[in-house]
Design a protein around this motif. Sequence first.
Motif, short mmCIF file in Angstrom:
data_model
loop_
_atom_site.label_atom_id
_atom_site.label_comp_id
_atom_site.label_asym_id
_atom_site.label_seq_id
_atom_site.Cartn_x
_atom_site.Cartn_y
_atom_site.Cartn_z
N ILE A 91 0.94 -1.21 -0.04
CA ILE A 91 0.04 -0.13 -0.01
C ILE A 91 0.82 1.14 0.15
CG2 ILE A 91 -2.01 1.29 1.02
CD1 ILE A 91 -2.56 -1.82 0.58
N GLN A 92 0.72 1.92 -0.96
CA GLN A 92 1.60 3.23 -1.21
C GLN A 92 0.62 4.48 -0.75
OE1 GLN A 92 4.78 4.47 -2.14
NE2 GLN A 92 3.99 5.68 -1.05
N PHE A 93 0.89 5.16 0.26
CA PHE A 93 0.07 6.18 0.76
C PHE A 93 0.58 7.60 -0.17
CE2 PHE A 93 -0.39 3.26 4.11
CZ PHE A 93 -1.83 3.53 4.31
N THR A 94 -0.27 8.37 -0.58
CA THR A 94 -0.08 9.30 -1.60
C THR A 94 -0.62 10.77 -1.09
OG1 THR A 94 -2.18 9.34 -2.78
CG2 THR A 94 -0.56 7.80 -3.41
N ARG A 95 -0.08 11.87 -1.75
CA ARG A 95 -0.78 13.14 -1.72
C ARG A 95 -1.99 13.08 -2.44
NH1 ARG A 95 4.78 13.52 -2.36
NH2 ARG A 95 6.06 14.44 -0.45
N ALA A 96 -2.59 14.33 -2.54
CA ALA A 96 -3.85 14.68 -3.17
C ALA A 96 -3.81 14.20 -4.45
CB ALA A 96 -4.52 15.81 -2.85
N ASP A 97 -2.56 14.66 -5.16
CA ASP A 97 -2.41 14.58 -6.69
C ASP A 97 -1.80 13.23 -7.00
OD1 ASP A 97 0.36 14.81 -5.68
OD2 ASP A 97 0.76 16.75 -6.82
N GLU A 98 -1.92 12.27 -6.05
CA GLU A 98 -1.35 10.84 -6.15
C GLU A 98 0.25 10.68 -6.40
OE1 GLU A 98 -3.49 6.75 -8.05
OE2 GLU A 98 -2.94 8.47 -9.43
N THR A 99 1.02 11.73 -6.09
CA THR A 99 2.51 11.52 -6.03
C THR A 99 2.76 10.87 -4.54
OG1 THR A 99 2.57 13.75 -4.97
CG2 THR A 99 2.88 13.46 -7.29
N PRO A 100 3.74 10.10 -4.45
CA PRO A 100 3.82 9.21 -3.22
C PRO A 100 4.33 10.11 -1.86
CG PRO A 100 5.80 8.81 -4.67
CD PRO A 100 4.71 9.84 -5.56
N ARG A 101 3.78 9.53 -1.06
CA ARG A 101 4.28 9.94 0.42
C ARG A 101 5.55 8.95 0.76
NH1 ARG A 101 1.57 14.01 2.92
NH2 ARG A 101 -0.59 14.40 2.09
N ARG A 102 5.97 9.17 1.77
CA ARG A 102 7.21 8.57 2.35
C ARG A 102 6.62 7.03 2.86
NH1 ARG A 102 11.46 12.12 5.77
NH2 ARG A 102 12.25 13.44 3.86
N ILE A 103 5.31 7.23 3.65
CA ILE A 103 4.77 6.02 4.18
C ILE A 103 4.15 5.09 3.35
CG2 ILE A 103 2.59 7.29 4.67
CD1 ILE A 103 2.41 5.68 7.42
N HIS A 104 4.64 3.48 3.30
CA HIS A 104 3.90 2.71 2.79
C HIS A 104 3.55 1.43 3.90
CE1 HIS A 104 7.89 1.33 2.77
NE2 HIS A 104 7.85 0.15 2.36
N LEU A 105 2.98 0.50 3.27
CA LEU A 105 2.33 -0.62 4.00
C LEU A 105 2.99 -1.85 3.38
CD1 LEU A 105 1.34 -1.04 6.84
CD2 LEU A 105 -1.08 -1.14 5.89
N THR A 106 3.20 -2.92 4.09
CA THR A 106 3.58 -4.22 3.36
C THR A 106 3.15 -5.45 4.05
OG1 THR A 106 5.77 -4.31 4.08
CG2 THR A 106 5.35 -3.23 2.19
N GLY A 107 3.04 -6.64 3.52
CA GLY A 107 2.98 -7.86 4.08
C GLY A 107 1.55 -8.30 4.62
#
Length: 391
Positions: A333-349
């Motif tokens: 799971i890639q968390f994003t800004r409103a314009d869908e550019t990626p934030r630093r945080i992501h989720l795996t597993g």
Amino acid sequence: MTNGHRIVVLGAGYTGMFTAVRLAHRTRRTDVRITLVNPSSRFVERLRMHQLATGQELAHHRIPDLLAGTGVTFVQGRATTVDPEARLVTVDGAEPLPYDTLVYALGSSTGTTVPGADLHAYTLNSPEIAGRFAARLAEVAACRGTVTVCGGGLTGIEAATEIAESHPGLRVTLISPDEPGSMMGPKARGYLRRALDRLGITVETGARVTKVLPDSVELADERIVRSDACLWTAGVRVSPLAADAGIATDDRGLILVDATLRSVSHPEIHAVGDAAAVRLAWGQIHGTCQSGLPTAQYTADTIARLVRGKAVRPFRFGYFHQPVSLGRRDAVIQFTRADETPRRIHLTGRAAVAYKEMVSGSPLTTFRLSRRMNVTTIVSKGGRATRRPAA
């Protein structure tokens, strides 16, 4: 006896279904009649089509059951023409439907414009086609053959990983012009690539398919890749119904809408989801369930306000995440800004698997709850960027 305000919703996918159910709840004390039109009585979970394509059994949801208690009339049939001047929809196998307000929610499907793709490739455009691919997949797996997945977007990634996990003896090749997960941040993208490697998926990056043959695909550099079964996930097409009706559309056939998601040429027509060319200050949204459901929620609320003679505010939306399943036992799971550019945080597993399952199952839960309460699907309104109009 009055006919009331007649609202016709074309399409019972995620956006059309949510619009109809929420609108019924929001207008329950008004003289409004809502009709939902769809070719099939089955509600298709598009978010799970890659599971059907590998032969997994999914729950069968009937549209009349999902509409139970809402007062919405369901008409099974395919809309063949829209006459905006007469405000009339022609449906095969049914009486013509007059409307005062039309919600256009016909969505999109995978386009097969590359030579041979329409003849020799499968898509995820319907449960029937996905079922045929699943049957072919079983045949190819029995002889340990090769499967190609054309398109490295999120749909292609989910399909390729599902196939490789379900049939470990298969040789799976994912063909993409761009690096899979290119829209993600480097850590999430790295995790995704390791998952593809772990599942034994060959990735052809920077490759463009120019022809699909019965037993192979041809690339732009004239290489031939063996393919006993080809799944096509690249490209998007929309119904020509709007353009044929003289409704203003862009060069892809999406309905041009104003800030309230109403047709710029016919304001009594509201377009939602993949069918609408929705432009916000930070750019144009693209067809996903994440953006589609908020357009449906907004449109249902907007029509309810217009029926009561109230003013409406412009549509606001921002992206929040990119959830991607990697088979049944992994996800990112890639968390994003409103314009869908990626934030630093992501989720795996495992946590990402649970998150993705929650996302995939949430539309049906939303429909059921919306029959008796207002449920929001808008996680982000886009922040400051959407407070100003699009250029």
